[in-house]
Design a protein around this motif. Structure first.
Motif, PDB file in Angstrom:
ATOM      1  N   PRO A   1      36.845  45.705  47.523  1.00  0.00           N
ATOM      2  CA  PRO A   1      37.708  44.975  48.458  1.00  0.00           C
ATOM      3  C   PRO A   1      36.890  44.317  49.563  1.00  0.00           C
ATOM      4  O   PRO A   1      35.843  44.834  49.981  1.00  0.00           O
TER       5      PRO A   1
ATOM      6  N   ASN B   1      45.403  46.627  43.317  1.00  0.00           N
ATOM      7  CA  ASN B   1      45.847  45.305  43.735  1.00  0.00           C
ATOM      8  C   ASN B   1      45.329  45.117  45.158  1.00  0.00           C
ATOM      9  O   ASN B   1      44.529  45.920  45.632  1.00  0.00           O
ATOM     10  N   ASP B   2      45.763  44.079  45.827  1.00  0.00           N
ATOM     11  CA  ASP B   2      45.165  43.802  47.129  1.00  0.00           C
ATOM     12  C   ASP B   2      45.655  44.732  48.232  1.00  0.00           C
ATOM     13  O   ASP B   2      45.267  44.581  49.390  1.00  0.00           O
TER      14      ASP B   2
ATOM     15  N   VAL C   1      39.397  40.884  41.898  1.00  0.00           N
ATOM     16  CA  VAL C   1      40.151  42.128  41.708  1.00  0.00           C
ATOM     17  C   VAL C   1      40.110  42.561  40.250  1.00  0.00           C
ATOM     18  O   VAL C   1      39.882  43.738  39.936  1.00  0.00           O
TER      19      VAL C   1
ATOM     20  N   ARG D   1      48.970  45.936  39.024  1.00  0.00           N
ATOM     21  CA  ARG D   1      48.164  44.756  38.699  1.00  0.00           C
ATOM     22  C   ARG D   1      49.016  43.565  38.236  1.00  0.00           C
ATOM     23  O   ARG D   1      48.507  42.459  38.109  1.00  0.00           O
TER      24      ARG D   1
END
Length: 307
Positions: free
Chosen positions: A218, A248-249, A212, A87
């Motif tokens: 997502p 995270n992405d 997020v 993160r």
């Protein structure tokens, strides 16, 4: 009856190392361009150059933070931080977006005030410094463009550098107008156009970061579709407490409770409900990290592991 079922997926550090090198190169180029821009802003008094310098300085900080975040994200997880530092990149992307928003708002306020009191800006120094700045921006953009486009940290850094490139284009346009027409508002209009181009992108990145951090699903995974797919599995009668989020992405995760028939014997061992559900989640939704609990409809606050 309940059981936790997890799947983990490791991420290689080769790509992360390459991205880190790209960020370092862009940082060096940005710092060199910022020094040139600072000299130019002092000599000419140009608001467009000052706006560009503000972007450059925040970019230097953004790139330095992005490099640091990439180091943190590569650190392994621990018992105190079971998800590791993934993160960190999201947090840095948020800080970068906030600083960029602050800079463009300041430039907008200053630009509006200059509409009522235009300053005399020399065109030739503006043209030369803007050209050098654009070269530096393009070099940084080319370097960063080869990185991971799915990485929010990289996209935040690229957004800053893109802002600088647009700023340099605005500086060049203002210089040409000043040299050819002498119109005193060219520099101010250029700075306001830069603001109009950059602000929506910065706000968009900030919204992604907030999504997020607030454990939103997502963008490419529909929780309702996940639930419907799990209900297609034989012996699964209901799905509840389903959550889909992202560390995270690049690292989506999910958890859910699967309600099965108490008489069924297919929720333990080979070809179990857990195995079929895990395979489905990986193959159809790219959810390599899932935690599933199998339980009976009469399950009330107690858990027995499959034997």
């Amino acid at each position: 009856m309940g059981q936790g079922h997890g799947h983990g997926q490791g991420h290689g550090h080769g790509g992360a190392g390459a991205d880190r090198r790209r960020l370092l190169i862009a940082l060096v180029v940005t710092l060199a361009t910022a020094v040139l821009g600072a000299v130019g802003a002092v000599l000419t008094g140009s608001l467009a150059l000052l706006a560009d310098l503000g972007h450059l300085l925040t970019d230097a900080g953004a790139l330095a933070a992005a490099v640091f975040a990439s180091y943190l994200a590569a650190r392994p997880s621990s018992w105190r931080r079971t998800y590791g530092f993934g993160r960190a990149e999201v947090l840095v992307a948020g800080v970068n977006a906030l600083t960029l928003v602050a800079v463009v708002i300041w430039v907008a306020v200053e630009g509006v005030s200059r509409l009522f009191d235009p300053a005399e800006i020399p065109g030739l120094p503006l043209l030369v410094i803007g050209a050098f700045g654009l070269v530096g921006n393009v070099v940084s953009l080319v370097v960063l463009a080869g990185g991971d486009r799915a990485n929010m940290n990289m996209r935040g850094a690229m957004l800053h550098v893109l802002g600088d490139a647009l700023g340099s284009v605005g500086v060049l346009a203002a210089a040409v107008v000043l040299l050819t027409t002498g119109w005193p508002y060219a520099d101010t209009i250029a700075s306001l156009l830069i603001v109009a181009l950059i602000l929506p992108r910065a706000v968009g990145l900030l919204r992604e970061v907030a999504h997020v951090l607030l454990e939103g699903a997502p963008r490419d995974i529909d929780p309702q579709a996940v639930q419907a797919a799990l209900l297609e599995i034989p012996d699964v009668h209901a799905v509840h407490d389903l959550h889909v989020w992202a560390i995270n992405d690049r690292t989506p995760a999910m958890s859910a409770h699967l309600v099965v028939d108490e008489a069924s014997e297919t929720h333990c061992g080979d070809a179990s409900v857990l195995d079929r559900a895990g395979d489905l989640l990986r193959e159809r939704f790219g959810l390599a990290h899932s935690t599933l609990q199998v339980e009976h409809g009469a399950h009330v606050g107690h858990e027995n592991h499959c034997g």
